[in-house]
Design a protein around this motif. Structure first.
Motif, PDB file in Angstrom:
ATOM      1  N   VAL A 112       0.835  -1.207   0.000  1.00  0.00           N
ATOM      2  CA  VAL A 112       0.000   0.000   0.000  1.00  0.00           C
ATOM      3  C   VAL A 112       0.870   1.257   0.000  1.00  0.00           C
ATOM      4  N   THR A 113       1.923   1.263   0.821  1.00  0.00           N
ATOM      5  CA  THR A 113       2.816   2.421   0.872  1.00  0.00           C
ATOM      6  C   THR A 113       3.492   2.647  -0.478  1.00  0.00           C
ATOM      7  N   PHE A 114       3.935   1.564  -1.110  1.00  0.00           N
ATOM      8  CA  PHE A 114       4.599   1.678  -2.415  1.00  0.00           C
ATOM      9  C   PHE A 114       3.633   2.234  -3.459  1.00  0.00           C
ATOM     10  N   LEU A 115       2.399   1.734  -3.478  1.00  0.00           N
ATOM     11  CA  LEU A 115       1.414   2.223  -4.444  1.00  0.00           C
ATOM     12  C   LEU A 115       1.110   3.704  -4.222  1.00  0.00           C
ATOM     13  N   CYS A 116       1.005   4.109  -2.949  1.00  0.00           N
ATOM     14  CA  CYS A 116       0.727   5.520  -2.656  1.00  0.00           C
ATOM     15  C   CYS A 116       1.901   6.407  -3.061  1.00  0.00           C
ATOM     16  N   LEU A 117       3.129   5.925  -2.902  1.00  0.00           N
ATOM     17  CA  LEU A 117       4.300   6.717  -3.253  1.00  0.00           C
ATOM     18  C   LEU A 117       4.398   6.931  -4.756  1.00  0.00           C
ATOM     19  N   ILE A 118       4.027   5.922  -5.543  1.00  0.00           N
ATOM     20  CA  ILE A 118       4.160   6.044  -6.997  1.00  0.00           C
ATOM     21  C   ILE A 118       2.840   6.464  -7.652  1.00  0.00           C
ATOM     22  N   THR A 119       1.895   6.934  -6.839  1.00  0.00           N
ATOM     23  CA  THR A 119       0.586   7.323  -7.363  1.00  0.00           C
ATOM     24  C   THR A 119       0.649   8.285  -8.548  1.00  0.00           C
ATOM     25  N   PRO A 120       1.485   9.348  -8.509  1.00  0.00           N
ATOM     26  CA  PRO A 120       1.500  10.276  -9.650  1.00  0.00           C
ATOM     27  C   PRO A 120       1.827   9.609 -10.981  1.00  0.00           C
ATOM     28  N   TRP A 121       2.507   8.477 -10.934  1.00  0.00           N
ATOM     29  CA  TRP A 121       2.923   7.804 -12.174  1.00  0.00           C
ATOM     30  C   TRP A 121       1.978   6.674 -12.573  1.00  0.00           C
ATOM     31  N   ILE A 122       1.143   6.189 -11.660  1.00  0.00           N
ATOM     32  CA  ILE A 122       0.267   5.058 -11.997  1.00  0.00           C
ATOM     33  C   ILE A 122      -1.212   5.412 -11.930  1.00  0.00           C
ATOM     34  N   ALA A 123      -1.552   6.577 -11.376  1.00  0.00           N
ATOM     35  CA  ALA A 123      -2.961   6.945 -11.238  1.00  0.00           C
ATOM     36  C   ALA A 123      -3.609   7.029 -12.619  1.00  0.00           C
ATOM     37  N   PRO A 124      -4.762   6.387 -12.799  1.00  0.00           N
ATOM     38  CA  PRO A 124      -5.391   6.378 -14.126  1.00  0.00           C
ATOM     39  C   PRO A 124      -5.941   7.730 -14.559  1.00  0.00           C
ATOM     40  N   TYR A 125      -6.204   8.611 -13.604  1.00  0.00           N
ATOM     41  CA  TYR A 125      -6.761   9.928 -13.926  1.00  0.00           C
ATOM     42  C   TYR A 125      -6.110  10.976 -13.033  1.00  0.00           C
ATOM     43  N   GLY A 126      -6.318  12.246 -13.347  1.00  0.00           N
ATOM     44  CA  GLY A 126      -5.820  13.321 -12.517  1.00  0.00           C
ATOM     45  C   GLY A 126      -6.576  13.396 -11.202  1.00  0.00           C
ATOM     46  N   TYR A 127      -5.897  13.927 -10.186  1.00  0.00           N
ATOM     47  CA  TYR A 127      -6.486  13.952  -8.856  1.00  0.00           C
ATOM     48  C   TYR A 127      -7.787  14.762  -8.829  1.00  0.00           C
ATOM     49  N   GLU A 128      -7.830  15.892  -9.516  1.00  0.00           N
ATOM     50  CA  GLU A 128      -9.013  16.749  -9.514  1.00  0.00           C
ATOM     51  C   GLU A 128      -9.730  16.723 -10.860  1.00  0.00           C
ATOM     52  N   GLU A 129      -9.409  15.756 -11.672  1.00  0.00           N
ATOM     53  CA  GLU A 129     -10.052  15.648 -12.987  1.00  0.00           C
ATOM     54  C   GLU A 129     -11.526  15.270 -12.823  1.00  0.00           C
ATOM     55  N   GLN A 130     -12.407  16.137 -13.315  1.00  0.00           N
ATOM     56  CA  GLN A 130     -13.842  15.939 -13.141  1.00  0.00           C
ATOM     57  C   GLN A 130     -14.512  15.602 -14.469  1.00  0.00           C
ATOM     58  N   ASN A 131     -15.602  14.856 -14.338  1.00  0.00           N
ATOM     59  CA  ASN A 131     -16.465  14.555 -15.481  1.00  0.00           C
ATOM     60  C   ASN A 131     -17.899  14.695 -15.002  1.00  0.00           C
ATOM     61  N   LEU A 132     -18.374  15.950 -14.977  1.00  0.00           N
ATOM     62  CA  LEU A 132     -19.694  16.233 -14.414  1.00  0.00           C
ATOM     63  C   LEU A 132     -20.791  15.509 -15.163  1.00  0.00           C
ATOM     64  N   ALA A 133     -20.588  15.271 -16.459  1.00  0.00           N
ATOM     65  CA  ALA A 133     -21.606  14.556 -17.227  1.00  0.00           C
ATOM     66  C   ALA A 133     -21.726  13.106 -16.762  1.00  0.00           C
ATOM     67  N   LEU A 134     -20.615  12.534 -16.291  1.00  0.00           N
ATOM     68  CA  LEU A 134     -20.632  11.156 -15.799  1.00  0.00           C
ATOM     69  C   LEU A 134     -21.237  11.075 -14.411  1.00  0.00           C
ATOM     70  N   GLY A 135     -20.889  12.033 -13.545  1.00  0.00           N
ATOM     71  CA  GLY A 135     -21.396  12.037 -12.184  1.00  0.00           C
ATOM     72  C   GLY A 135     -20.956  10.811 -11.411  1.00  0.00           C
ATOM     73  N   ALA A 136     -21.733  10.444 -10.416  1.00  0.00           N
ATOM     74  CA  ALA A 136     -21.412   9.271  -9.593  1.00  0.00           C
ATOM     75  C   ALA A 136     -21.847   8.011 -10.326  1.00  0.00           C
ATOM     76  N   SER A 137     -20.886   7.177 -10.638  1.00  0.00           N
ATOM     77  CA  SER A 137     -21.175   5.922 -11.327  1.00  0.00           C
ATOM     78  C   SER A 137     -20.442   4.789 -10.625  1.00  0.00           C
ATOM     79  N   GLY A 138     -21.000   3.597 -10.705  1.00  0.00           N
ATOM     80  CA  GLY A 138     -20.428   2.441 -10.049  1.00  0.00           C
ATOM     81  C   GLY A 138     -19.169   1.939 -10.740  1.00  0.00           C
ATOM     82  N   PRO A 139     -18.533   0.939 -10.174  1.00  0.00           N
ATOM     83  CA  PRO A 139     -17.321   0.365 -10.773  1.00  0.00           C
ATOM     84  C   PRO A 139     -17.563  -0.088 -12.206  1.00  0.00           C
TER      85      PRO A 139
END
Length: 294
Positions: free
Chosen positions: A41-68
């Motif tokens: 978990v610590t390793f994944l959190c440390l490398i988050t900027p390089w593995i995160a699938p989307y930006g931290y504040e990247e929004q998609n208001l048209a999508l809204g809250a959607s399930g997995p």
């Protein structure tokens, strides 16, 4: 050579306390599981900027809250932000709070407890009565007062949590020091005229590290849980920053409509807290000096 004389290679090689502790720790499957989970978990959190699938504040208001889904493995929040990304970034803050606030508590508690235990007498009595008085104060009021007087900030949160978590550490170290200072190696150090500061830091505290390490592993989950509780009450991490506590707080607000917003952050926090407690219990057993060798 006498037939009864044994060669050096026939003697069993001696092992240190730490080597014995590691051997015993490896036999504890739950402790090793906890250690592996924490490292991953610590390793994944440390490398988050390089593995995160989307930006931290990247929004998609048209999508809204959607399930997995295939695009968003853990779903999205009400603003269309990827929940997996926010959990990974929130983990960086939660783990940092746990480690830094625990380090603050460790420094204050070990120093205070060592001085009180070694000094003894009236000094010890006054110092420990002060600890009892602080114990009697509601920690929430103390933290709220700090927030009101100095404003809300991540750095202040570290200090505030660390300032209320050092009390038990001080008591543990004091008890260890009171026992150790009666032993021969401390008396030998005193007899050759070593300064008290040297005796405390170079001879007593290193021999009290076992209980300190164990309690440290148990303090980290307490600190993380306290941060989550404060964030749940809007007294901790403030937007746009996020932590697991903040995500859980937001998930509670919409758990009936969007349960995944509460379930996934709660599962991650619970997994890390359980892992830390498993590791702490394993270290407690492994560092027990009364444990005999096999």
């Amino acid at each position: 050579m006498n037939s009864e004389t044994l060669s050096l290679d026939q003697y069993e090689a001696g092992t240190s306390l730490w080597a014995d502790a590691w051997i015993r720790l490896r036999r504890n499957k739950l402790a090793i599981f906890g250690l592996i989970v924490l490292v991953c978990v610590t390793f994944l959190c440390l490398i988050t900027p390089w593995i995160a699938p989307y930006g931290y504040e990247e929004q998609n208001l048209a999508l809204g809250a959607s399930g997995p889904s295939a695009q968003h493995w853990l779903g999205t929040d009400t603003l269309g932000r990827d929940l997996l990304t926010r959990i990974l970034y929130g983990g960086r803050v939660s783990l940092m709070v746990g480690l830094i606030a625990t380090a603050v508590a460790l420094i204050i508690g070990v120093t205070y407890g060592a001085v009180a235990g070694y000094a003894g007498g009236r000094v010890d009595t006054v110092m420990m009565r002060l600890v009892d008085i602080i114990y009697a104060l509601p920690f929430m009021i103390f933290i709220v007062l700090l927030m009101v007087v100095f404003g809300r900030s991540l750095f202040l949160l570290f200090l505030a949590i660390g300032a209320v978590e050092w009390l038990t550490m001080a008591r543990i170290v004091r008890g260890q020091v009171q026992t150790l200072k009666q032993l021969e190696f401390v008396e030998a150090a005193q007899s050759i005229g070593l300064p008290q500061r040297t005796i405390i830091w170079r001879h007593i505290i290193p021999n009290a590290l076992g209980p300190v390490i164990v309690y440290t592993t148990l303090t980290i989950p307490n600190v993380m849980l306290l941060e989550a509780f404060l964030s749940f009450l809007s007294l901790g991490i403030q937007p746009p920053q996020s932590s697991w506590g903040v995500l859980i707080s937001l998930g509670v607000e919409s758990m009936e409509e969007y349960p995944w917003l509460l379930i996934f952050p709660g599962l991650v926090l619970s997994l890390v807290l359980f892992s830390l407690n498993f590791l702490g219990d394993g270290l407690r057993d492994a560092l027990d000096v009364r444990a005999s060798k096999d």
